[in-house]
Write a protein that holds these residues in place. Sequence first.
Motif, PDB file in Angstrom:
ATOM      1  N   ARG A 375     -12.587  -1.078   7.357  1.00 24.51           N
ATOM      2  CA  ARG A 375     -11.411  -0.232   7.530  1.00 24.51           C
ATOM      3  C   ARG A 375     -11.649   0.833   8.599  1.00 24.51           C
ATOM      4  O   ARG A 375     -12.773   1.280   8.798  1.00 24.51           O
ATOM      5  CB  ARG A 375     -11.062   0.460   6.205  1.00 24.51           C
ATOM      6  N   THR A 376     -10.568   1.246   9.230  1.00 29.04           N
ATOM      7  CA  THR A 376     -10.593   2.362  10.165  1.00 29.04           C
ATOM      8  C   THR A 376      -9.683   3.447   9.616  1.00 29.04           C
ATOM      9  O   THR A 376      -8.549   3.177   9.209  1.00 29.04           O
ATOM     10  CB  THR A 376     -10.117   1.939  11.559  1.00 29.04           C
ATOM     11  N   ALA A 377     -10.181   4.675   9.607  1.00 30.93           N
ATOM     12  CA  ALA A 377      -9.425   5.802   9.053  1.00 30.93           C
ATOM     13  C   ALA A 377      -9.016   6.753  10.166  1.00 30.93           C
ATOM     14  O   ALA A 377      -9.752   6.938  11.140  1.00 30.93           O
ATOM     15  CB  ALA A 377     -10.259   6.552   8.020  1.00 30.93           C
ATOM     16  N   ALA A 378      -7.866   7.345  10.021  1.00 24.08           N
ATOM     17  CA  ALA A 378      -7.505   8.446  10.908  1.00 24.08           C
ATOM     18  C   ALA A 378      -8.434   9.617  10.615  1.00 24.08           C
ATOM     19  O   ALA A 378      -8.872   9.813   9.473  1.00 24.08           O
ATOM     20  CB  ALA A 378      -6.052   8.848  10.682  1.00 24.08           C
ATOM     21  N   PRO A 379      -8.782  10.402  11.636  1.00 21.87           N
ATOM     22  CA  PRO A 379      -9.666  11.548  11.391  1.00 21.87           C
ATOM     23  C   PRO A 379      -9.147  12.432  10.259  1.00 21.87           C
ATOM     24  O   PRO A 379      -7.953  12.743  10.185  1.00 21.87           O
ATOM     25  CB  PRO A 379      -9.645  12.286  12.732  1.00 21.87           C
ATOM     26  N   GLY A 380     -10.048  12.784   9.343  1.00 24.86           N
ATOM     27  CA  GLY A 380      -9.697  13.651   8.232  1.00 24.86           C
ATOM     28  C   GLY A 380      -9.136  12.952   7.020  1.00 24.86           C
ATOM     29  O   GLY A 380      -8.796  13.610   6.025  1.00 24.86           O
ATOM     30  N   THR A 381      -9.053  11.609   7.047  1.00 29.41           N
ATOM     31  CA  THR A 381      -8.451  10.877   5.925  1.00 29.41           C
ATOM     32  C   THR A 381      -9.428   9.941   5.222  1.00 29.41           C
ATOM     33  O   THR A 381      -9.021   9.173   4.355  1.00 29.41           O
ATOM     34  CB  THR A 381      -7.245  10.047   6.399  1.00 29.41           C
ATOM     35  N   ALA A 382     -10.714  10.000   5.570  1.00 33.63           N
ATOM     36  CA  ALA A 382     -11.649   8.978   5.102  1.00 33.63           C
ATOM     37  C   ALA A 382     -12.225   9.242   3.716  1.00 33.63           C
ATOM     38  O   ALA A 382     -12.686   8.303   3.053  1.00 33.63           O
ATOM     39  CB  ALA A 382     -12.796   8.818   6.099  1.00 33.63           C
ATOM     40  N   ASP A 383     -12.225  10.490   3.241  1.00 31.75           N
ATOM     41  CA  ASP A 383     -12.888  10.787   1.970  1.00 31.75           C
ATOM     42  C   ASP A 383     -12.370   9.940   0.805  1.00 31.75           C
ATOM     43  O   ASP A 383     -13.178   9.418   0.021  1.00 31.75           O
ATOM     44  CB  ASP A 383     -12.766  12.265   1.640  1.00 31.75           C
ATOM     45  N   PRO A 384     -11.044   9.779   0.640  1.00 36.50           N
ATOM     46  CA  PRO A 384     -10.574   8.913  -0.454  1.00 36.50           C
ATOM     47  C   PRO A 384     -11.023   7.463  -0.300  1.00 36.50           C
ATOM     48  O   PRO A 384     -11.231   6.766  -1.295  1.00 36.50           O
ATOM     49  CB  PRO A 384      -9.045   9.039  -0.376  1.00 36.50           C
ATOM     50  N   MET A 385     -11.191   7.008   0.941  1.00 39.08           N
ATOM     51  CA  MET A 385     -11.659   5.635   1.165  1.00 39.08           C
ATOM     52  C   MET A 385     -13.112   5.480   0.737  1.00 39.08           C
ATOM     53  O   MET A 385     -13.492   4.468   0.146  1.00 39.08           O
ATOM     54  CB  MET A 385     -11.478   5.257   2.629  1.00 39.08           C
ATOM     55  N   VAL A 386     -13.932   6.481   1.049  1.00 36.93           N
ATOM     56  CA  VAL A 386     -15.333   6.433   0.615  1.00 36.93           C
ATOM     57  C   VAL A 386     -15.403   6.452  -0.915  1.00 36.93           C
ATOM     58  O   VAL A 386     -16.206   5.719  -1.521  1.00 36.93           O
ATOM     59  CB  VAL A 386     -16.128   7.595   1.228  1.00 36.93           C
ATOM     60  N   ALA A 387     -14.567   7.262  -1.554  1.00 42.74           N
ATOM     61  CA  ALA A 387     -14.528   7.297  -3.018  1.00 42.74           C
ATOM     62  C   ALA A 387     -14.097   5.939  -3.571  1.00 42.74           C
ATOM     63  O   ALA A 387     -14.634   5.468  -4.589  1.00 42.74           O
ATOM     64  CB  ALA A 387     -13.581   8.391  -3.496  1.00 42.74           C
ATOM     65  N   ALA A 388     -13.126   5.288  -2.904  1.00 39.84           N
ATOM     66  CA  ALA A 388     -12.703   3.948  -3.340  1.00 39.84           C
ATOM     67  C   ALA A 388     -13.830   2.944  -3.164  1.00 39.84           C
ATOM     68  O   ALA A 388     -13.999   2.030  -3.994  1.00 39.84           O
ATOM     69  CB  ALA A 388     -11.468   3.516  -2.559  1.00 39.84           C
ATOM     70  N   ASN A 389     -14.614   3.081  -2.082  1.00 37.46           N
ATOM     71  CA  ASN A 389     -15.776   2.211  -1.906  1.00 37.46           C
ATOM     72  C   ASN A 389     -16.727   2.323  -3.093  1.00 37.46           C
ATOM     73  O   ASN A 389     -17.253   1.321  -3.592  1.00 37.46           O
ATOM     74  CB  ASN A 389     -16.539   2.597  -0.632  1.00 37.46           C
ATOM     75  N   ARG A 390     -16.947   3.557  -3.528  1.00 34.14           N
ATOM     76  CA  ARG A 390     -17.876   3.770  -4.644  1.00 34.14           C
ATOM     77  C   ARG A 390     -17.358   3.102  -5.914  1.00 34.14           C
ATOM     78  O   ARG A 390     -18.120   2.439  -6.634  1.00 34.14           O
ATOM     79  CB  ARG A 390     -18.074   5.279  -4.858  1.00 34.14           C
ATOM     80  N   ARG A 391     -16.059   3.244  -6.189  1.00 35.50           N
ATOM     81  CA  ARG A 391     -15.500   2.604  -7.386  1.00 35.50           C
ATOM     82  C   ARG A 391     -15.576   1.079  -7.288  1.00 35.50           C
ATOM     83  O   ARG A 391     -15.910   0.400  -8.273  1.00 35.50           O
ATOM     84  CB  ARG A 391     -14.046   3.052  -7.583  1.00 35.50           C
ATOM     85  N   LEU A 409     -21.198   4.257   1.822  1.00 36.72           N
ATOM     86  CA  LEU A 409     -21.288   4.235   0.369  1.00 36.72           C
ATOM     87  C   LEU A 409     -22.360   5.225  -0.086  1.00 36.72           C
ATOM     88  O   LEU A 409     -23.550   5.016   0.190  1.00 36.72           O
ATOM     89  CB  LEU A 409     -21.649   2.823  -0.107  1.00 36.72           C
ATOM     90  N   PRO A 410     -21.979   6.296  -0.777  1.00 36.29           N
ATOM     91  CA  PRO A 410     -23.006   7.206  -1.306  1.00 36.29           C
ATOM     92  C   PRO A 410     -23.829   6.518  -2.381  1.00 36.29           C
ATOM     93  O   PRO A 410     -23.274   5.925  -3.309  1.00 36.29           O
ATOM     94  CB  PRO A 410     -22.192   8.372  -1.868  1.00 36.29           C
ATOM     95  N   GLY A 443     -32.089   9.223   5.585  1.00 35.75           N
ATOM     96  CA  GLY A 443     -30.634   9.100   5.592  1.00 35.75           C
ATOM     97  C   GLY A 443     -30.095   8.168   4.539  1.00 35.75           C
ATOM     98  O   GLY A 443     -28.903   8.211   4.224  1.00 35.75           O
ATOM     99  N   HIS A 444     -30.946   7.328   3.958  1.00 32.69           N
ATOM    100  CA  HIS A 444     -30.498   6.418   2.898  1.00 32.69           C
ATOM    101  C   HIS A 444     -30.444   7.115   1.538  1.00 32.69           C
ATOM    102  O   HIS A 444     -29.814   6.595   0.603  1.00 32.69           O
ATOM    103  CB  HIS A 444     -31.414   5.202   2.826  1.00 32.69           C
ATOM    104  N   GLY A 445     -31.114   8.244   1.393  1.00 36.30           N
ATOM    105  CA  GLY A 445     -31.031   8.999   0.137  1.00 36.30           C
ATOM    106  C   GLY A 445     -31.774   8.364  -1.016  1.00 36.30           C
ATOM    107  O   GLY A 445     -31.314   8.413  -2.160  1.00 36.30           O
ATOM    108  N   MET A 446     -32.942   7.779  -0.741  1.00 33.62           N
ATOM    109  CA  MET A 446     -33.695   7.130  -1.811  1.00 33.62           C
ATOM    110  C   MET A 446     -34.458   8.115  -2.681  1.00 33.62           C
ATOM    111  O   MET A 446     -34.958   7.745  -3.736  1.00 33.62           O
ATOM    112  CB  MET A 446     -34.638   6.079  -1.243  1.00 33.62           C
ATOM    113  N   GLY A 447     -34.593   9.359  -2.217  1.00 30.42           N
ATOM    114  CA  GLY A 447     -35.176  10.393  -3.060  1.00 30.42           C
ATOM    115  C   GLY A 447     -36.682  10.340  -3.180  1.00 30.42           C
ATOM    116  O   GLY A 447     -37.231  10.741  -4.208  1.00 30.42           O
ATOM    117  N   TRP A 448     -37.355   9.896  -2.134  1.00 35.94           N
ATOM    118  CA  TRP A 448     -38.823   9.864  -2.193  1.00 35.94           C
ATOM    119  C   TRP A 448     -39.383  11.277  -2.288  1.00 35.94           C
ATOM    120  O   TRP A 448     -38.886  12.179  -1.669  1.00 35.94           O
ATOM    121  CB  TRP A 448     -39.387   9.184  -0.952  1.00 35.94           C
TER     122      TRP A 448
END
Length: 448
Positions: A375-391, A409-410, A443-448
Amino acid sequence: MTSSDRVCERFEELLDTRPEILREAAEDFGRLVCAPPLGVLRPRSAAGVRDALAYAGPRGIPVAARAGGHSMYGQGQAPGGIVLDLRGLNAVGPVTGDRVEVQAGALWRDVLAATLPYGLAPPVLTDYLGAGVGGVLSVGGLGGASHRHGLVADSVLELEVVTGAGEHLVCSPERHGTLFHAVLAGLGQVAVVVRATLRLSPAPALVRRHCLYYPGLDAYLADQRLLATDGRFAYLEGQARPAEDTADGWTYMVEAVAAHRATAPPDDRTLLGDLSFTASETDDLAYAEFANRVAADEEVLSATGEWFHPHPWLNLLLPDDTAASVVTGVLTDPAFRDLRENGLVLLYPLLTRTLRAPLFRRPRGEIVHLLALLRTAAPGTADPMVAANRRAYEHARAKGAVAYPANALPMSPGDWREHYGSGWGTLAEAKGRHDPHGVLGRGHGMGW
């Protein structure tokens, strides 16, 4: 001043800290995470990479390698650290027999341009050839030939790397094999790739591309399973496309490609006669044009500015027995409705037996399916898409799916432990040995 102090001073003088350079290094293709580094270093040799890691490691300074900058969610960034801009390490060649040496900062389009004059190409290429060699090898690399030949990383014969501990080593399955297998599809956690030796295969002059259309998902998946298993096509991908006249609002397209010569075209009746598509399109292309076809899209989207918008992409690998359920759930989810207007949905099969890199995670079963929601998001509109990715990820994971980790994907450290499962200990052991200061892959956030 000690000699060590003088070395550190000289190294620090090499860091580019100009504001415009830091802004560039703080972004990636995803345009979702902005993480400015301390500075950018442009090594011209393995010695330059080694010096950077020898400096950063004992000081706990994060280091990230970057060439194409095609990560989605800050995976190739180094907040408060050092970005290694590898674009100067971009040599390709020589081509010797059925192999080629390639530096990690080269782009895949440059690799192909260098090998095609010899009638050769990597066995598997990703759809987009503007990514850097090192980055693709670190995630594994999937493409239309993966059902036959596995990952892009599975064609690597030898690697030259610098570990997080500052060791400059050459490794292969026979030499430092544990390190070799921790680098390929290892998400940059243990070493920076400097050079790779790749196995090559004969490249066709021409290909015939069939686009086969299906009004329903079940028939589409059935034919995709057949084609993946019998391997009749050299390249096999597919898409879900919006439709108004089908039961679920989508139509499905198999993209099946056969290599050929002008004097000996493929037998279409043999290739297609037992399939259940309801419409088709066929065209013949030069192989080079087909392999680099996304370049035209990149040019158009760059001209409109959309190429530089946020890209909240999600890539999942689905078990065969739950693929239809997950795909249907995602495509009917209102949170993904924008896929109908400004997205691309890839859906195609893979055979797990061909995916050989030990750290590459795959679902259960002989056949799995890549579902890519681009997907491509308009600037400033991506946060809900990232949240949908997580779900969507959590829903798919409950049905046996795993992430293909080139995502917006967080992921928490616990997610990563679950992702790797029994392989987590192998990765953790390699991390402790080869990156004892934990400066790589943050940057992957593995928490080493």
